[in-house]
Write a protein that holds these residues in place. Sequence first.
Motif, PDB file in Angstrom:
ATOM      1  N   HIS A 225       2.761 -45.584   1.632  1.00 44.54           N
ATOM      2  CA  HIS A 225       1.471 -44.921   1.802  1.00 44.54           C
ATOM      3  C   HIS A 225       1.316 -44.333   3.192  1.00 44.54           C
ATOM      4  O   HIS A 225       0.352 -43.613   3.435  1.00 44.54           O
ATOM      5  CB  HIS A 225       0.327 -45.891   1.508  1.00 44.54           C
TER       6      HIS A 225
ATOM      7  N   ASP B 296      -9.954 -41.126  -0.893  1.00 46.19           N
ATOM      8  CA  ASP B 296      -8.822 -41.272   0.017  1.00 46.19           C
ATOM      9  C   ASP B 296      -8.055 -42.572  -0.161  1.00 46.19           C
ATOM     10  O   ASP B 296      -6.959 -42.713   0.392  1.00 46.19           O
ATOM     11  CB  ASP B 296      -9.309 -41.186   1.474  1.00 46.19           C
TER      12      ASP B 296
ATOM     13  N   ARG C 240      -4.380 -43.963  -4.389  1.00 47.40           N
ATOM     14  CA  ARG C 240      -3.167 -43.178  -4.176  1.00 47.40           C
ATOM     15  C   ARG C 240      -2.280 -43.273  -5.407  1.00 47.40           C
ATOM     16  O   ARG C 240      -1.718 -44.321  -5.696  1.00 47.40           O
ATOM     17  CB  ARG C 240      -2.415 -43.684  -2.948  1.00 47.40           C
TER      18      ARG C 240
ATOM     19  N   ALA D 136      -5.512 -41.640   2.534  1.00 42.54           N
ATOM     20  CA  ALA D 136      -4.901 -40.315   2.501  1.00 42.54           C
ATOM     21  C   ALA D 136      -5.456 -39.457   3.625  1.00 42.54           C
ATOM     22  O   ALA D 136      -6.628 -39.543   3.981  1.00 42.54           O
ATOM     23  CB  ALA D 136      -5.180 -39.647   1.160  1.00 42.54           C
TER      24      ALA D 136
ATOM     25  N   ALA E 140      -9.358 -37.787  -5.707  1.00 41.31           N
ATOM     26  CA  ALA E 140      -8.058 -38.455  -5.671  1.00 41.31           C
ATOM     27  C   ALA E 140      -7.100 -37.836  -6.674  1.00 41.31           C
ATOM     28  O   ALA E 140      -5.898 -37.669  -6.387  1.00 41.31           O
ATOM     29  CB  ALA E 140      -8.246 -39.945  -5.962  1.00 41.31           C
TER      30      ALA E 140
ATOM     31  N   ARG F 247      -5.814 -34.502  -5.310  1.00 40.19           N
ATOM     32  CA  ARG F 247      -4.797 -34.669  -4.275  1.00 40.19           C
ATOM     33  C   ARG F 247      -3.458 -35.045  -4.887  1.00 40.19           C
ATOM     34  O   ARG F 247      -2.410 -34.512  -4.498  1.00 40.19           O
ATOM     35  CB  ARG F 247      -5.218 -35.745  -3.284  1.00 40.19           C
ATOM     36  N   GLY F 248      -3.468 -35.956  -5.843  1.00 45.02           N
ATOM     37  CA  GLY F 248      -2.220 -36.352  -6.478  1.00 45.02           C
ATOM     38  C   GLY F 248      -1.567 -35.225  -7.248  1.00 45.02           C
ATOM     39  O   GLY F 248      -0.341 -35.179  -7.370  1.00 45.02           O
TER      40      GLY F 248
END
Length: 468
Positions: free
Chosen positions: A466, A129, A132, A73, A426, A429-430
Amino acid sequence: MRAPVVPASLDRPGLRSADGATLAAAFVVVLMLVPARLVFRGVPFSLTPADAVGLFAALWWFCAHLTTTLGAAKGPNPVRTALFAYAVAMLVTYGYAGAGYLPPDELNMADHGIVLVVATVGIGLGACDGIRGRERLDFVLKCLVVCGAAVGVIAALQFVLEFDLTKYLALPGFRFTAELPAILERNTLRRVAGTTGHPIELGVVCAMITPVALHYAFGARDRGEPSLRWWICSALIGAGLMFSVSRSAVLGIAVVGAVLLAGWPARRRLWAALGGAGFLVVMKVAVPGLLSVFLGLFTSLSSDSSIQYRTHDYAVAVTEIGNHPWVGRGLGTWYAPKHLIFDNQYILSLVETGIIGLVTFSGIFLTGLWAALRVRRLSADPAVRDLGLALAACLVVPLVGAATFDLRSFATVTGLSFLVIGAAGALLRGTRQPGKAVEKPVEKPGEEVSRPAARAGPPRNPRPDHAR
């Protein structure tokens, strides 16, 4: 032109290539199931298989950020920033220690310490990172719960049968360090370490995994899915905590309970209270005297020799901190048996890495905690909100436990802490970027928006999901 032939093994539904979550799951398996006392043979310092996976994760993360095809990411993330600040602080204290005079043994320990920093920061960055999506994060955390249950089984064998399975887990090319055995004794009861390095570490690790196990157990029940397996895992992890016979474990599970009960709905609090009471009853019947020993750990604090040992060296710590207040004397240079043991990671961090090191060390946990709680505010999905609460409860445990033992001296709890910190990043971020919808072109008056011509087939060079 003929289309390329896809092997049957790669054309199966559900089959996917390895990614950052795969690496994180491999780290979990190695960290939890390979004994912490097992290190590489022929290496000049102690390096566990989990450390090796962490070093590979650091290399993978570095290479992934040089390209767009490895799935890392991009974009700002507070957890990544905190981990970067911590790594820089450790490099500064390492350079300061190396610039002055250090005895050869302490210089070797400083070299060892900076290698371990790269490994732990690497797995944190790799998780932050490289994981995902919620599905991949669930995969890693479920792997953690299952491995935690397996550690609980190993601890039960050590406690009940005095059978140490870890002796038979030796791998070719590895050796056991000359540290404490996995089975000790306290107040006529065994206290065991499972696959970790010490019973205190086992108790803290189990306390950290418990909220994640409960998240999947309650979540499966709420969705009407089979949940028995997750309740069994939760019970086995709780048994491992009890068999550690550790004061730090009790403090850890107490703060976990405080965080979870503050965020859970009333109905779940009631079920948790009933389940906890039933678990204690089973423990009292199955292991007579165990609960009495735990009670005695807190009722005899004034006469407990372990408490007195923890506080007798404060004067020495004050002197050492005064000599190097900002960057410390060097990471890893204060070690036993050459020096007194500080059973307090905050004091040890001040001695070894100074004020800068202590601030950045505490900062990574506080940032991970903030990220997990931030998820609860941003997300409208009850399952995501509950997972954020579970990760927050996980990270409170090492924050409290660092005041009762030298946390960074133990590989399992340190690696687990950095993994959970990365997982919180993570998840944040999601939650912030659940997916970008394709914007439709807006036509202005008097203008015609050009649209691409329809194609007969897929684009020639499709980019993976991705890399978008």
